[in-house]
Design a protein around this motif. Structure first.
Motif, PDB file in Angstrom:
ATOM      1  N   ASP A   1      40.176  23.617   7.886  1.00 18.54           N
ATOM      2  CA  ASP A   1      39.604  23.287   9.191  1.00 18.54           C
ATOM      3  C   ASP A   1      39.313  24.541  10.010  1.00 18.54           C
ATOM      4  O   ASP A   1      38.303  24.620  10.689  1.00 18.54           O
ATOM      5  N   GLN A   2      40.238  25.520   9.907  1.00 16.90           N
ATOM      6  CA  GLN A   2      40.016  26.785  10.630  1.00 16.90           C
ATOM      7  C   GLN A   2      38.789  27.499  10.081  1.00 16.90           C
ATOM      8  O   GLN A   2      37.962  28.018  10.827  1.00 16.90           O
TER       9      GLN A   2
ATOM     10  N   PHE B   1      36.266  26.171   8.447  1.00 15.77           N
ATOM     11  CA  PHE B   1      35.046  25.429   8.756  1.00 15.77           C
ATOM     12  C   PHE B   1      34.627  25.655  10.216  1.00 15.77           C
ATOM     13  O   PHE B   1      33.448  25.811  10.524  1.00 15.77           O
ATOM     14  N   TYR B   2      35.623  25.696  11.073  1.00 13.68           N
ATOM     15  CA  TYR B   2      35.332  25.943  12.485  1.00 13.68           C
ATOM     16  C   TYR B   2      34.610  27.282  12.646  1.00 13.68           C
ATOM     17  O   TYR B   2      33.593  27.388  13.330  1.00 13.68           O
ATOM     18  N   CYS B   3      35.131  28.304  11.984  1.00  9.41           N
ATOM     19  CA  CYS B   3      34.492  29.636  12.054  1.00  9.41           C
ATOM     20  C   CYS B   3      33.105  29.600  11.421  1.00  9.41           C
ATOM     21  O   CYS B   3      32.141  30.129  11.978  1.00  9.41           O
ATOM     22  N   ASN B   4      33.020  28.954  10.252  1.00  6.19           N
ATOM     23  CA  ASN B   4      31.722  28.833   9.572  1.00  6.19           C
ATOM     24  C   ASN B   4      30.691  28.211  10.515  1.00  6.19           C
ATOM     25  O   ASN B   4      29.552  28.664  10.598  1.00  6.19           O
ATOM     26  N   GLN B   5      31.124  27.145  11.189  1.00  4.92           N
ATOM     27  CA  GLN B   5      30.194  26.434  12.060  1.00  4.92           C
ATOM     28  C   GLN B   5      29.686  27.337  13.180  1.00  4.92           C
ATOM     29  O   GLN B   5      28.617  27.146  13.726  1.00  4.92           O
ATOM     30  N   ARG B   6      30.469  28.360  13.514  1.00  2.56           N
ATOM     31  CA  ARG B   6      30.034  29.292  14.559  1.00  2.56           C
ATOM     32  C   ARG B   6      29.263  30.476  13.956  1.00  2.56           C
ATOM     33  O   ARG B   6      29.048  31.481  14.612  1.00  2.56           O
ATOM     34  N   GLY B   7      28.917  30.345  12.673  1.00  2.00           N
ATOM     35  CA  GLY B   7      28.093  31.380  12.063  1.00  2.00           C
ATOM     36  C   GLY B   7      28.878  32.487  11.383  1.00  2.00           C
ATOM     37  O   GLY B   7      28.323  33.493  10.979  1.00  2.00           O
ATOM     38  N   ILE B   8      30.206  32.300  11.276  1.00  2.00           N
ATOM     39  CA  ILE B   8      31.054  33.340  10.688  1.00  2.00           C
ATOM     40  C   ILE B   8      31.344  32.938   9.244  1.00  2.00           C
ATOM     41  O   ILE B   8      31.877  31.851   9.002  1.00  2.00           O
ATOM     42  N   ASP B   9      30.980  33.785   8.279  1.00  2.00           N
ATOM     43  CA  ASP B   9      31.186  33.380   6.884  1.00  2.00           C
ATOM     44  C   ASP B   9      32.678  33.410   6.531  1.00  2.00           C
ATOM     45  O   ASP B   9      33.504  33.919   7.285  1.00  2.00           O
ATOM     46  N   THR B  10      33.012  32.853   5.381  1.00  2.00           N
ATOM     47  CA  THR B  10      34.414  32.628   5.035  1.00  2.00           C
ATOM     48  C   THR B  10      35.208  33.931   4.959  1.00  2.00           C
ATOM     49  O   THR B  10      36.330  34.014   5.467  1.00  2.00           O
TER      50      THR B  10
ATOM     51  N   LYS C   1      34.694  36.762   6.459  1.00  2.00           N
ATOM     52  CA  LYS C   1      34.891  37.288   7.813  1.00  2.00           C
ATOM     53  C   LYS C   1      35.880  36.400   8.594  1.00  2.00           C
ATOM     54  O   LYS C   1      36.679  36.892   9.379  1.00  2.00           O
TER      55      LYS C   1
ATOM     56  N   LEU D   1      39.287  37.548  10.383  1.00  2.00           N
ATOM     57  CA  LEU D   1      39.527  37.259  11.797  1.00  2.00           C
ATOM     58  C   LEU D   1      40.892  36.584  11.988  1.00  2.00           C
ATOM     59  O   LEU D   1      41.690  36.972  12.842  1.00  2.00           O
TER      60      LEU D   1
END
Lengths: 250, 481
Positions: free
Chosen positions: B429-430, B432-441, B443, B447
């Motif tokens: 979930d964490q 996916f949340y980052c992915n959804q904001r344009g941050i690849d896995t 990165k 983070l």
């Protein structure tokens, strides 16, 4: 902008979406309503590209490009934003740091340089004022120890900063008191423009008093069973969902 | 004023041969195996005084009676101590003629760390124009430091030049019979660093061993001694973020810190020894004994970022002997693939009103096992001792393990001990949340890991912190499918 055709999606072989058709054009606000378990949040997750869901049939495209093969971050780079119903906590990562990373990663994907620090600061300050967000809030760990309302406000804040083409608000009103709801709705309304589209997923009509939709769709058992204008939301408020369920069953 | 790499390099370029130094290599290798003759030979080679030779021999005799410890939560094939050469001088001949011959994977890592081409050559063992050997660097530092009366040199040099200091302090914090590996080190240590800060002096720069490890065969048995006289201060950096490959599988270092009344020592380590390949083959065994002694009002802080080695066995500790003394331990230990780490600290409260803080962050990925082992001991005379311990573990994937072994021994009723521990997993979930904001896995993991480690990263000196942050990202690359 967004075209969904006969979309069927499952999780662990459980069918959730059973043939969704939806077209959202730039400048429009669509509301998707429906009882619990009707597939509203699944629809949002599938558009955003959550991997647990498998598309069995049909297609989703954004500005003519098929989304199915795109990773979630690539969809984000294309301008799709999901305001989560349950935003996750990331301890030790401040709101500012997270937003900074998100913006710069999206810029990188578009072949742009990192946003200069002063520009970033200005942007964050401007949008936080718009949403009445305290500066102290920005240095807190992302969503850690946030109240329900703070989490939702933070989602809309991120949306304001990222300026997506298509924003999907999943149950953004849940957990918000009336004042917070007004602030969040004001924020969303300021982002309405002729080249942006918004999908509002909600259980209740309340939010739609503040964010007035152009179209209302009712989701039931994985299908859109009724579409209409904002008056449909009022009708639902009055009659509940049962009459639609019966109608659908016929 | 911090001494930057660039400044130092510039200084070295101009003073290239002024401090030219080399040892007679041909005669500097001893046969494999360990016995009294070898110990004597090592001491002879280093032209040590008799007391040092005797000290080594006592350590060797003690070691012979000792058993390799087995209590740590690690599994490995025990080294054959008779199959090791205990003294081989740095190989002066470069391993490679150009960077093209170096493992591309290693070069890739260098690039990611932002290491300059010259530096890359040096670290990979490629012939370079500027020779930065340990002694010339130490000498450069020495000149700048001499004005303050600070001594910073190799331990061998210290034995020659400052025998009274070495004799007075060596083995006082880590006795030569302290444990199996410390005894071994005491018998055969080849080199290491020595640092002395006179009374009331604040060392004006971060003392760094960074430049000392460019030689091949860094010293399998390093010995470090840091002495901070009354009211002095020093910040000491050890290690290097660049991956260190070494043919020596076994490393057994000893570090002793002595902080006299009102003195403060900050000791920061970034350890990135070769961890073995993805299948768990090869890699360094790192069995280190690090301990500091605090006199009245003194303070010792250990900060470590451990990402390397196949097996790590390491417990930087503080003996809080003086009243009002303070001990701190901040640690990030990352294990990936088949790495194993058993690391932590000991805080021994002897004096009154002594305080200690332990912040340990363990990150496990792949098939690795990461253990925190810590002792908080409050002696019967240690009135009002206080300790706060926090041990957090972060798991990635389903094949790795995180373990916490806290030991608390309190013999004084006025003590206040707090222990907090958490275990969390990087969730889909964490990500996916980052992915959804344009941050690849990749990165997103960086983070999340950096957020998790922030409290410790913040304790590192600035330049080191940035490098350490990159190192964490690289160490965990590819660990989530």
């Amino acid at each position: 902008m967004l075209k969904i055709k006969n979309l069927h999606a499952s999780i662990d072989d459980k069918k959730i979406l059973k043939g969704i058709n939806l077209e959202v054009n730039a400048g429009e606000v669509h509301a998707i309503m429906g009882p619990n378990g009707s597939g509203k949040s699944t629809l949002a997750s599938v558009i955003a590209g959550k991997e647990e869901f498998e598309i069995k049939k049909g297609s989703i495209s954004m500005e003519g490009e098929d989304l199915e093969e795109l990773a979630p971050e690539e969809r984000a780079h294309k301008g799709i934003f999901l305001s989560f119903q349950y935003p996750v906590e990331i301890p030790g990562v401040s709101v500012t740091n997270f937003i900074k990373t998100a913006i710069n990663e999206s810029r990188k994907a578009r072949g742009m340089e990192d946003m200069p620090a002063n520009e970033m600061l200005k942007l964050i300050r401007e949008k936080s004022q718009m949403l009445d967000i305290d500066r102290k809030f920005l240095s807190r760990s992302l969503n850690e120890g946030f109240s329900g309302g703070e989490k939702k406000r933070n989602e809309i804040f991120q949306m304001a900063v990222m300026e997506p083409k298509l924003a999907i608000l999943d149950e953004t009103d849940s957990g918000l008191d009336i004042d917070a709801l007004r602030i969040v709705a004001d924020g969303v309304n300021k982002l309405r423009s002729k080249d942006k589209a918004i999908i509002v997923i909600t259980h209740y009509q309340r939010l739609l008093e503040y964010i007035v939709p152009d179209y209302v769709h009712v989701l039931h058992d994985g299908k859109i069973v009724k579409s209409g204008t904002k008056e449909l939301a009022l009708e639902l408020e009055e009659k509940g969902y049962d009459w639609l369920k019966q109608e659908a069953a016929v | 004023m911090a001494y930057t790499e660039e400044e130092l390099k510039k200084e070295l370029e101009t003073k290239e041969y002024e401090y030219g130094f080399y040892t007679d290599i041909e005669s500097d290798t001893l046969p494999k195996g360990l016995n009294e003759d070898i110990v004597i030979a090592i001491s002879k080679k280093k032209e040590e005084p008799d007391w040092m030779t005797q000290w080594r021999l006592e350590a060797f005799r003690a070691w012979q009676e000792m058993k390799e410890p087995e209590w740590a939560n690690v599994k490995y094939k025990k080294p054959d101590f008779q199959d090791i050469s205990y003294y081989s001088a740095p190989n002066k001949k470069p391993k490679y003629n150009s960077l093209d011959e170096v493992d591309p994977e290693l070069l890739d890592t260098f690039k990611k760390l932002g290491i300059s081409v010259d530096e890359q050559k040096k670290l990979a063992g490629v012939a370079v124009d500027i020779v930065m050997d340990s002694v010339s660097v130490a000498t450069t530092f020495k000149k700048t430091l001499a004005e303050k009366g600070i001594i910073f040199c190799s331990i061998s040099e210290a034995i020659q030049e400052h025998p009274e200091l070495v004799k007075k302090y060596i083995g006082t914090v880590v006795p030569k019979k302290d444990n199996f590996y410390a005894a071994l080190n005491s018998a055969v240590f080849s080199d290491g660093s020595f640092c002395y800060i006179p009374k009331g002096v604040r060392c004006p720069m971060e003392l760094s061993t960074y430049f000392r490890i460019n030689q091949a065969g860094t010293g399998q048995f390093e010995r470090t001694l840091v002495i901070a006289e009354e009211g002095s201060y020093v910040s000491y950096l050890e290690g290097c973020t660049a991956p260190m490959r070494d043919e020596n599988q076994l490393h057994a270092a000893v570090v002793e810190l002595i902080a006299l009344d009102n003195a403060e020592i900050k000791y920061s380590t970034v350890q990135n020894w070769f961890p073995g390949n993805k299948e768990g083959k090869g890699g360094v065994y790192n069995f280190v004994t690090k301990r500091g002694l605090c006199e009245k009002n003194a303070k010792i802080s250990w900060t470590q970022v451990e990402t390397g080695s196949a097996v790590t066995w390491k417990y930087p500790s503080c003996i809080l002997k003086g009243d009002h003394s303070i001990g701190e331990f901040y640690s990030i230990a990352v294990t990936n693939n088949y790495q194993q780490a058993d690391t932590g600290t000991k805080m021994i409260h002897l004096g009154k009103n002594t305080r200690s803080t332990i912040i340990s962050k363990g990150i496990s990925a792949g098939h690795s096992q990461n253990s925190y082992r810590g002792l908080v001991q409050v002696n019967s005379r240690a009135e009002n001792a206080r300790n706060f311990s926090q041990c957090d573990s972060l798991l990635m994937g389903n094949e790795c393990g995180a373990h916490t072994f806290p030991y608390i021994e309190v013999k004084n009723k006025t003590a206040q001990i707090e222990h907090e521990a958490t275990t969390s997993k990087i969730g889909e979930d964490q990500i996916f949340y980052c992915n959804q904001r344009g941050i690849d896995t990749e990165k997103a993991i960086a983070l999340i890991v950096n957020g998790f480690s922030k409290e410790v990263l913040n304790k590192l000196p600035m330049e080191f912190a940035v490098e350490a942050q990159k190192l964490l990202e690289i160490s965990l690359e590819g660990s989530v499918g």
